[in-house]
Design a protein around this motif. Structure first.
Motif, short mmCIF file in Angstrom:
data_model
loop_
_atom_site.label_atom_id
_atom_site.label_comp_id
_atom_site.label_asym_id
_atom_site.label_seq_id
_atom_site.Cartn_x
_atom_site.Cartn_y
_atom_site.Cartn_z
N ASN A 167 -50.72 -30.89 24.19
CA ASN A 167 -49.62 -30.37 24.99
C ASN A 167 -49.89 -28.91 25.34
OD1 ASN A 167 -48.98 -28.87 22.68
ND2 ASN A 167 -47.37 -30.30 22.04
N ARG A 168 -49.01 -28.33 26.10
CA ARG A 168 -49.21 -26.98 26.62
C ARG A 168 -49.40 -25.96 25.49
NH1 ARG A 168 -47.08 -24.32 31.54
NH2 ARG A 168 -46.98 -22.07 31.19
N MET A 169 -48.54 -26.05 24.46
CA MET A 169 -48.62 -25.09 23.36
C MET A 169 -49.96 -25.17 22.64
SD MET A 169 -46.08 -24.64 20.08
CE MET A 169 -46.64 -26.21 19.35
N ARG A 170 -50.37 -26.40 22.31
CA ARG A 170 -51.63 -26.56 21.59
C ARG A 170 -52.82 -26.22 22.48
NH1 ARG A 170 -54.89 -25.48 19.03
NH2 ARG A 170 -56.15 -26.64 17.53
N LEU A 171 -52.72 -26.49 23.77
CA LEU A 171 -53.79 -26.13 24.70
C LEU A 171 -53.99 -24.61 24.72
CD1 LEU A 171 -55.79 -27.05 26.95
CD2 LEU A 171 -53.92 -26.68 28.57
N LYS A 172 -52.87 -23.88 24.74
CA LYS A 172 -52.95 -22.42 24.72
C LYS A 172 -53.55 -21.92 23.41
CE LYS A 172 -49.47 -20.06 26.36
NZ LYS A 172 -48.08 -19.61 26.63
N GLU A 173 -53.23 -22.59 22.30
CA GLU A 173 -53.82 -22.22 21.02
C GLU A 173 -55.32 -22.45 21.04
OE1 GLU A 173 -51.80 -24.43 18.06
OE2 GLU A 173 -49.92 -23.28 18.19
N ALA A 174 -55.74 -23.59 21.58
CA ALA A 174 -57.17 -23.89 21.68
C ALA A 174 -57.88 -22.88 22.57
CB ALA A 174 -57.37 -25.31 22.21
N LEU A 175 -57.22 -22.49 23.65
CA LEU A 175 -57.78 -21.49 24.55
C LEU A 175 -57.94 -20.16 23.82
CD1 LEU A 175 -58.69 -20.45 27.30
CD2 LEU A 175 -56.27 -20.21 27.94
N GLY A 176 -56.93 -19.78 23.05
CA GLY A 176 -57.01 -18.53 22.29
C GLY A 176 -58.11 -18.56 21.26
N GLU A 177 -58.26 -19.68 20.55
CA GLU A 177 -59.31 -19.81 19.54
C GLU A 177 -60.69 -19.71 20.19
OE1 GLU A 177 -58.36 -23.57 17.92
OE2 GLU A 177 -56.54 -22.87 16.88
N THR A 178 -60.87 -20.39 21.32
CA THR A 178 -62.16 -20.35 22.02
C THR A 178 -62.46 -18.95 22.54
OG1 THR A 178 -61.95 -22.67 22.67
CG2 THR A 178 -63.47 -21.32 23.95
N LEU A 179 -61.44 -18.29 23.06
CA LEU A 179 -61.62 -16.94 23.59
C LEU A 179 -62.00 -15.97 22.47
CD1 LEU A 179 -61.48 -15.13 26.07
CD2 LEU A 179 -59.02 -14.91 25.69
N ASP A 180 -61.32 -16.06 21.33
CA ASP A 180 -61.66 -15.20 20.19
C ASP A 180 -63.08 -15.45 19.72
OD1 ASP A 180 -59.15 -14.10 20.26
OD2 ASP A 180 -58.33 -15.35 18.66
N SER A 181 -63.45 -16.72 19.65
CA SER A 181 -64.80 -17.07 19.20
C SER A 181 -65.85 -16.53 20.16
CB SER A 181 -64.93 -18.59 19.09
OG SER A 181 -66.23 -18.98 18.75
N ALA A 182 -65.57 -16.64 21.47
CA ALA A 182 -66.52 -16.15 22.47
C ALA A 182 -66.68 -14.63 22.39
CB ALA A 182 -66.08 -16.56 23.86
N MET A 183 -65.57 -13.93 22.14
CA MET A 183 -65.63 -12.47 22.08
C MET A 183 -66.33 -12.00 20.81
SD MET A 183 -61.84 -11.54 23.62
CE MET A 183 -62.14 -9.78 23.72
N ARG A 184 -66.12 -12.72 19.70
CA ARG A 184 -66.78 -12.34 18.45
C ARG A 184 -68.27 -12.67 18.49
NH1 ARG A 184 -62.41 -14.93 16.02
NH2 ARG A 184 -63.81 -16.66 15.50
N GLY A 185 -68.58 -13.85 19.03
CA GLY A 185 -69.97 -14.29 19.06
C GLY A 185 -70.76 -13.79 20.25
N LYS A 186 -70.09 -13.07 21.13
CA LYS A 186 -70.73 -12.55 22.33
C LYS A 186 -71.41 -13.65 23.15
CE LYS A 186 -71.45 -7.90 20.48
NZ LYS A 186 -72.41 -6.81 20.20
N ASN A 187 -70.73 -14.80 23.23
CA ASN A 187 -71.23 -15.87 24.09
C ASN A 187 -70.21 -16.14 25.19
OD1 ASN A 187 -69.20 -17.12 22.69
ND2 ASN A 187 -70.56 -18.32 21.40
N THR A 188 -70.42 -17.16 25.98
CA THR A 188 -69.54 -17.42 27.12
C THR A 188 -68.80 -18.73 26.93
OG1 THR A 188 -71.33 -18.50 28.33
CG2 THR A 188 -71.01 -16.15 28.72
N ALA A 290 -61.44 -12.62 31.63
CA ALA A 290 -60.14 -12.68 30.95
C ALA A 290 -60.36 -12.40 29.46
CB ALA A 290 -59.47 -14.03 31.14
N GLN A 291 -59.62 -11.45 28.92
CA GLN A 291 -59.75 -11.11 27.51
C GLN A 291 -58.55 -11.57 26.67
OE1 GLN A 291 -60.64 -8.51 29.98
NE2 GLN A 291 -62.58 -9.64 29.74
N THR A 292 -57.55 -12.13 27.33
CA THR A 292 -56.39 -12.67 26.62
C THR A 292 -56.04 -14.04 27.20
OG1 THR A 292 -54.73 -11.72 28.12
CG2 THR A 292 -55.47 -10.34 26.28
N VAL A 293 -55.26 -14.79 26.44
CA VAL A 293 -54.82 -16.11 26.93
C VAL A 293 -53.99 -15.94 28.20
CG1 VAL A 293 -53.34 -18.08 26.40
CG2 VAL A 293 -54.89 -17.18 24.66
N GLU A 294 -53.11 -14.95 28.21
CA GLU A 294 -52.25 -14.74 29.38
C GLU A 294 -53.08 -14.43 30.62
OE1 GLU A 294 -51.78 -13.44 26.40
OE2 GLU A 294 -50.06 -14.72 25.87
#
Length: 583
Positions: A167-188, A290-294
């Motif tokens: 659902n929308r809420m969990r999708l946003k959580e998954a997006l946030g987790e992926t974004l954090d992982s990408a920023m920490r791991g310096k990948n895309t 994009a550096q944030t979910v929003e």
């Protein structure tokens, strides 16, 4: 002898404790049975389990002997929450001071038919003379219903009910987790927002149930193409989100094209037959754009909007734009200024005269909205009204303009005013109800009020405009069509709306003396209005030659800077002030 007496005393105490446990065990069994649960006594040293009545039905076994030891019982355990019962008791660091030590756990057991049953196991273990666990007395309770309910609640909080996707809420959580992982791991990574293009047409042609089937079908296509590490969810009604881990820009393009093709190239089977559809997509590279979910969601929405404006079955990759950001920042600043001006009562009216083409006498004043800036300067409507309309603030401005107009009418009994309203306000029941209430409270105001609606607004919703006009005219107000000619009003439209006055769009009055096309158009509009016995007003009148020509065409009223500029104070009030500020 003393050692013998001590030994006899210990045995007596053990026998007494055992009898006490037996009595407690019996009471416990009867109480559990009364609640539909099953009590048990597990002698840990011998591994034997004594079951109370009902164990066969609770566990789905043929007889109690089939689960007579903890070893046999544990062999039926399939999954559990935490450690097993034996581990929980034997590894406990608690000390039994005579009342026993409580334990509680949940697990699944397999019955004789292979069906899994959830059990809640609660009890207390008692120690021997050396303090080691010797006996456990507990009760088993079936929690299949509770676990099913909990699982359903978890599913509802995680998955979309229609599609089974996140659902929308969990999708946003998954997006946030992926974004954090990408920023920490310096990948895309990447995020796609996809929308079914022709869902409204499908709704109209087949019905909402088939449209739902199409949504489900599209969701299945997207899930089928996504990798295990990706996340697919339903973002809103006809929109899906896809979070792609470890995704370069090149792969993002390839994945997007494949997704669009998978929907486009194969129809979706529904209960009404095959239905063809397409999707469009907005794509964002993470964390580059994009550096944030929003930010990711906003940029994806922006790209999707552009894609849908192109044509169906399109996608757009979001790219930063300095000009777009400047425009967005300007809009935000104007929004803040408008809200502050409304709260601080810095929205005011300027009054421009409308004069008779024959006598030059002022017949009424049009109320034009203005904004007083913090430094005291005046901002004309053109500087903020278009943005207010775009950002949804025009309703607040129209409400304030109506309040100020009514105040002016009350304070000036001999003044007649015209008030502009936006297209959105014509369908705002609160605005209309407020005006109606004020006019009913003072009937003398209605005859001195003209409400102007633009021709393009009137044409967009003829039925709604006619109802709006009828309500106002029944109260005694007059209604004018502003910008007459801009929407090419037909005879039928004028007859349906039944207004009292038409104002000819100023673009046809500009350069009237030298522009023969404009002359022809104004004469035609005037003749059209006169066929319905409607007086006309010409806007943007700029010189004496235009005044004379418009008078000859039969225009009854004139308005423009040449005849009178907008002022912040009505001429009738000039005696109260030394100067009149122009706006």
């Amino acid at each position: 002898m003393s050692e013998l007496r001590a030994s006899e005393g210990a045995r007596t105490a053990m026998v007494s404790a055992s009898k006490s446990l037996d009595r407690r065990d019996d009471l416990f069994s009867r109480a559990a049975s009364a609640l539909g649960d099953v009590a048990y006594r597990w002698t840990i040293t011998s591994d034997l389990i004594h079951w109370a009545e009902g164990v066969e039905q609770l566990l789905g076994v043929a007889k109690a002997d089939d689960v007579a030891t903890d070893e046999i019982f544990s062999a039926r355990t399939v999954s559990q929450k935490g450690a097993s019962r034996r581990e929980t008791i034997m590894k406990s660091t608690a000390i039994d001071n005579g009342a026993g030590v409580a334990y509680e756990l949940e697990y699944q057991l397999k019955d004789d038919k292979g069906k899994l049953r959830w059990m809640e196991d609660r009890g207390r273990w008692f120690a021997d003379a050396e303090g080691k666990p010797a006996v456990a007395i507990g009760v088993l309770r079936s929690i299949d219903e509770r676990r099913g309910r909990d699982d359903r609640l978890v599913r509802l909080s995680t998955y979309d009910e229609l599609t089974g996707l996140l659902n929308r809420m969990r999708l946003k959580e998954a997006l946030g987790e992926t974004l954090d992982s990408a920023m920490r791991g310096k990948n895309t990574a990447a995020f796609l927002l996809l929308a079914v293009d022709n869902l409204t047409l499908i709704n109209d042609s087949y019905g909402f149930d088939v449209a739902d089937e199409v949504i489900v079908g599209v969701g299945q296509r997207l899930r089928g193409l996504a990798r295990r590490v990706d996340a697919v969810g339903r973002y809103s009604g006809n929109k899906f989100g896809l979070v792609l881990r470890n995704c370069s820009k090149e792969r993002l393009i390839a994945v997007t094209e494949r997704l669009l093709a998978s929907v486009r190239d194969q129809v979706i089977q529904t209960s009404r037959g095959p239905v063809a559809t397409t999707v469009s997509a907005g794509c964002v590279s993470l964390p580059a754009h994009a550096q944030t979910v929003e930010q990711a969601l906003s940029h994806a929405e922006e790209a999707l909007t552009v894609a849908k404006q192109m044509h169906r079955d399109s996608y757009v990759m979001f790219t930063p734009s300095r000009e777009r950001e400047k425009t967005r920042q300007y809009n935000m600043n104007v929004t803040d200024e408008l809200v502050s001006a409304l709260n601080e009562r810095r929205i005011c009216l300027a009054y421009q005269p409308v004069v008779s083409s024959v006598t030059g006498e002022t017949m009424m004043h049009e109320c034009l909205i203005r904004l007083v800036q913090p430094d005291g300067s005046i901002a004309a409507a053109g500087n903020f009204v278009p943005i207010a309309e775009k950002l949804g603030l025009i309703g607040l401005l129209d409400f304030r303009a109506m309040e100020l107009t009514m105040e002016t009418l009350r304070a000036n009994p001999d003044v007649k005013l015209s008030l502009n309203v936006s297209g959105r306000t014509t369908s705002d029941h609160m605005w209309l109800d407020t005006l109606v209430a004020q006019l009913r409270a003072d009937r003398s105001l209605a005859s001195r009020l003209i409400v102007e609606i633009t021709e393009t607004v009137a044409l967009q919703e003829i039925a709604g405009s006619a109802e709006f006009v009828t309500t106002l005219r029944d109260l005694g107000c007059q209604v004018a069509i502003d910008d007459f000619g801009a929407g090419y009003t037909s005879f039928r439209n004028l007859k349906t709306i039944e207004v009292d006055l038409v104002k000819i769009d100023g673009s046809f009055v500009q350069n009237l003396v030298t522009n023969q096309d404009n002359q022809f158009f104004v004469r035609t509009l005037v003749e059209l209005a006169h066929n319905f016995n409607l007086p006309t007003v010409a806007e943007w009148v700029g010189n004496e030659e235009e005044v004379a020509m418009l008078r000859d065409f039969g225009v009854e009223y004139l308005q423009g800077f040449f005849l009178g500029e907008p002022v912040l104070q009505l001429p009738a009030q000039r005696g109260r002030s030394e100067t009149v500020r122009r706006a």
